[in-house]
Design a protein around this motif. Structure first.
Motif, mmCIF file in Angstrom:
data_model
loop_
_atom_site.group_PDB
_atom_site.id
_atom_site.type_symbol
_atom_site.label_atom_id
_atom_site.label_comp_id
_atom_site.label_asym_id
_atom_site.label_seq_id
_atom_site.Cartn_x
_atom_site.Cartn_y
_atom_site.Cartn_z
ATOM 1 N N PRO A 1 -54.405 64.141 -11.248
ATOM 2 C CA PRO A 1 -54.476 62.707 -11.571
ATOM 3 C C PRO A 1 -54.300 62.519 -13.072
ATOM 4 C CG PRO A 1 -56.257 63.342 -10.088
ATOM 5 C CD PRO A 1 -55.604 64.612 -10.530
ATOM 6 N N GLY B 1 -47.129 63.955 -11.098
ATOM 7 C CA GLY B 1 -48.286 64.530 -11.760
ATOM 8 C C GLY B 1 -48.384 66.040 -11.704
ATOM 9 N N PRO C 1 -61.839 57.329 -13.405
ATOM 10 C CA PRO C 1 -60.856 56.979 -14.442
ATOM 11 C C PRO C 1 -61.187 55.649 -15.087
ATOM 12 C CG PRO C 1 -59.944 56.632 -12.249
ATOM 13 C CD PRO C 1 -61.253 57.340 -12.066
ATOM 14 N N HIS D 1 -55.778 60.704 -15.308
ATOM 15 C CA HIS D 1 -56.966 60.726 -16.159
ATOM 16 C C HIS D 1 -57.514 62.140 -16.321
ATOM 17 C CE1 HIS D 1 -59.141 60.817 -12.306
ATOM 18 N NE2 HIS D 1 -60.219 61.168 -12.982
ATOM 19 N N ARG E 1 -50.912 69.363 -8.841
ATOM 20 C CA ARG E 1 -50.832 67.928 -9.134
ATOM 21 C C ARG E 1 -52.186 67.454 -9.658
ATOM 22 N NH1 ARG E 1 -47.878 67.582 -3.898
ATOM 23 N NH2 ARG E 1 -45.665 67.470 -4.403
#
Length: 361
Positions: free
Chosen positions: A300, A321, A351, A302, A298
């Protein structure tokens, strides 16, 4: 052509992205001599029969085909009557990535079950193995398992034997989608027959393209009584190539020696290196065991965006994700280490807020 397709970058989207192994290319060149009979009546296809029998047993009969979807459809169609059905996982390639070919071309019904780690069990099979003799229901006739699975997990020989015994006891046959069987065998340190013939698998789709071939797979019949009309169906399914020597020569190059094992072992080792590096970072969730040549993690949003400036890889579950990072026979330590370094850098960067402006410290 875009920069990322001309710069020599090794992507992590699929082992299909890799080119052909040099030894395979040499085998194709060596087969490109003179005139030989077409449609499989050639020395390379005859040699392939002996090569596969050495790997899988004396009863094995090999039918070279052009691609994995063709191998799966041909195998399942030959194993079932028109009213037959196939039990498989929801994630199985035959269910998710073949554009309905088993149904459209093969005329078969797929009966799917959820398998969180990609592996069937007798208990999961029994969720669909019912209604025998009921004219209102497609008749379960084949259990199809994928080795290694679409989630990068591997069946042990004991698990395959248990599934085969369970299916056979209920009058069903067993098909194995072995697009990545070499990766499974490399992970377990076992010969190919230990995962197939010795476990009771009836028909195998033997992989090639994901392990260094230009193109080509094979349907390998391990129990002759499990199929009907393979020769005719291969032609009807548009999988009988006229210049078959070039497909057979590739498969001979892959399976006559240990090229299949060297290539798969390399891909697995690079996935293990990638997994170890991700684990060392410590802040990411890897969602499946890394047993073959895939890592599911997984990321994120960004971070995924940052990595995609250079590399291609596939979303597996966009909702949470999860992405799939796949290694191939030509993935190098440098490829993996560069991805890990970029991953660590992206995680360190805050991010950007909506609109793309840098975040305020």
């Amino acid at each position: 052509m875009t920069e990322q397709h001309t710069s020599g970058v090794h992507h992590f989207a699929s082992d299909n992205y890799a080119g052909a192994h040099p030894e395979v290319l040499a085998a194709v060149a060596a087969a490109n001599v003179g005139h030989v009979p077409a449609y499989g009546d050639d020395p390379w296809t005859a040699r392939l029969q002996d090569v596969v029998r050495a790997q899988l047993g004396e009863q094995a009969v090999t039918y070279p085909v052009l691609n994995g979807t063709g191998a799966n459809v041909l195998a399942l169609q030959a194993m079932l009557p028109r009213w037959g059905a196939v039990i498989c996982t929801e994630a199985a390639h035959v269910n998710t990535d073949e554009n309905g070919a088993p149904e459209r071309v093969g005329g078969l019904k797929l009966l799917t079950v959820a398998a969180p780690d990609g592996r069937l069990t007798p208990e999961l099979v029994d969720r669909q193995a019912w209604g025998f003799g009921d004219v209102h229901r497609a008749q379960p006739g084949v259990v199809s398992l994928t080795q290694a699975t679409e989630l990068g997990t591997v069946y042990t020989p004991e698990a395959v034997r248990e599934l085969c015994d369970h299916a056979h006891a209920r009058g069903m046959r067993v098909h194995m989608d072995g697009a990545r069987i070499a990766n499974a065998a490399a992970h377990l340190g076992l010969p190919l027959r230990a995962l197939t013939t010795d476990c009771g698998v009836d028909v195998l789709s033997l992989g090639g393209t994901k392990n260094g071939l230009l193109l080509g797979e094979a349907v390998v019949v391990l129990d002759p009584s499990a199929v009907v009309g393979v020769d005719f169906l291969r032609k009807a399914d548009m999988q009988l190539t006229s210049k078959m020597r070039f497909v057979s020569a590739q498969l001979v190059a892959l399976y006559e020696g240990d090229l299949w094992l060297r290539s798969a072992g390399r891909a697995n080792a690079m996935a293990a290196r990638l997994r170890a590096g991700i684990d060392a970072i410590g802040s990411l969730d890897v969602v499946q065991p890394t047993e073959a040549n895939a890592v599911f993690v997984r990321l994120p949003a960004h971070v995924a965006r940052a990595l995609r400036r250079r590399w291609r890889f596939y979303d597996w579950d966009a909702a949470d994700g999860t992405v799939r990072l796949m290694c191939a026979f030509d993935t190098t330590e440098q490829d993996v280490d560069e991805l890990l370094a970029a991953l660590a850098d992206a995680l360190d960067d805050a991010p950007a807020p909506e609109g793309g402006a840098p975040a305020t410290p």
